[in-house]
Design a protein around this motif. Sequence first.
Motif, PDB file in Angstrom:
ATOM      1  N   ALA A  13       4.299  11.964   3.369  1.00  0.00           N
ATOM      2  CA  ALA A  13       3.830  11.443   4.651  1.00  0.00           C
ATOM      3  C   ALA A  13       2.310  11.296   4.644  1.00  0.00           C
ATOM      4  O   ALA A  13       1.658  11.456   5.666  1.00  0.00           O
ATOM      5  CB  ALA A  13       4.281  12.366   5.783  1.00  0.00           C
ATOM      6  N   GLU A  15      -1.350   9.747   4.764  1.00  0.00           N
ATOM      7  CA  GLU A  15      -2.011   8.656   5.484  1.00  0.00           C
ATOM      8  C   GLU A  15      -3.365   8.429   4.839  1.00  0.00           C
ATOM      9  O   GLU A  15      -4.053   9.373   4.483  1.00  0.00           O
ATOM     10  CB  GLU A  15      -2.205   9.029   6.964  1.00  0.00           C
ATOM     11  N   HIS A 142       0.932  16.781   1.943  1.00  0.00           N
ATOM     12  CA  HIS A 142       0.881  16.006   3.193  1.00  0.00           C
ATOM     13  C   HIS A 142       2.132  16.121   4.051  1.00  0.00           C
ATOM     14  O   HIS A 142       2.170  15.562   5.142  1.00  0.00           O
ATOM     15  CB  HIS A 142       0.663  14.523   2.869  1.00  0.00           C
ATOM     16  N   GLU A 145       8.590  12.664   4.827  1.00  0.00           N
ATOM     17  CA  GLU A 145       9.332  11.941   5.849  1.00  0.00           C
ATOM     18  C   GLU A 145      10.427  11.143   5.157  1.00  0.00           C
ATOM     19  O   GLU A 145      10.361  10.936   3.934  1.00  0.00           O
ATOM     20  CB  GLU A 145       8.405  11.037   6.645  1.00  0.00           C
ATOM     21  N   ARG A 149      11.341   5.111   6.268  1.00  0.00           N
ATOM     22  CA  ARG A 149      10.148   4.809   7.079  1.00  0.00           C
ATOM     23  C   ARG A 149       9.097   4.033   6.308  1.00  0.00           C
ATOM     24  O   ARG A 149       8.268   3.358   6.887  1.00  0.00           O
ATOM     25  CB  ARG A 149       9.534   6.095   7.626  1.00  0.00           C
ATOM     26  N   ARG A 150       9.115   4.149   4.986  1.00  0.00           N
ATOM     27  CA  ARG A 150       8.107   3.473   4.160  1.00  0.00           C
ATOM     28  C   ARG A 150       8.712   2.441   3.227  1.00  0.00           C
ATOM     29  O   ARG A 150       7.976   1.744   2.547  1.00  0.00           O
ATOM     30  CB  ARG A 150       7.320   4.492   3.361  1.00  0.00           C
ATOM     31  N   ARG A 157       7.319   0.518  -0.905  1.00  0.00           N
ATOM     32  CA  ARG A 157       6.383   1.583  -0.536  1.00  0.00           C
ATOM     33  C   ARG A 157       4.983   1.313  -1.082  1.00  0.00           C
ATOM     34  O   ARG A 157       3.994   1.693  -0.482  1.00  0.00           O
ATOM     35  CB  ARG A 157       6.911   2.936  -1.027  1.00  0.00           C
ATOM     36  N   ALA A 162       0.232   3.076   4.186  1.00  0.00           N
ATOM     37  CA  ALA A 162       0.976   4.123   4.888  1.00  0.00           C
ATOM     38  C   ALA A 162       0.995   3.829   6.390  1.00  0.00           C
ATOM     39  O   ALA A 162       0.013   3.367   6.962  1.00  0.00           O
ATOM     40  CB  ALA A 162       0.345   5.472   4.623  1.00  0.00           C
TER      41      ALA A 162
END
Length: 164
Positions: A13, A15, A142, A145, A149-150, A157, A162
């Motif tokens: 996850a 960023e 990090h 998730e 989502r990615r 990805r 991100a």
Amino acid sequence: MSTSPITGRVTAAAEGDAVVFLIGMRINRWRSVRHWVPLLGMMRRMVTELDRDPDAGLLGYRLLTAGPREYMAVQYWESREKLLAYAVDGQRLHRPAWAAFNRRARNAAGRVGIWHETYVVPPGSYETIYSGMPAYGLGAAHGVEPVARRGERAAERLAAPAAG
């Protein structure tokens, strides 16, 4: 940190930039114990110091052996600025350890070697996947998730920065 495997497929996850710092040593002469034992101990003390101060910026690390002569740490940092600030802070362990190594190295004739590499990887240029693993690497640093989502595929990805 939990050592229980995470069910399903997850991704880090992270960023923004991923800051990865690799640092290691190689024992070139086993009999030169006074040159390499202090380095091993100092590597451990530095990550312990950083572990105790979350504001320093170290998000996670793994200590590894790469054969009988080589030892290294893989570190994940919050930012390049925090990594560099730690490196030059005279009140922290790194700066005096670096000075002590340089003093010993003048007379060491290559008995022990050290190295480091720093990577600042922009969003959209790194991707991760973990399946049946505890949080590991960038995911441990990090959090994780669900992969969806990615993007389900590595190419997806890598293509998009991100999510924010």
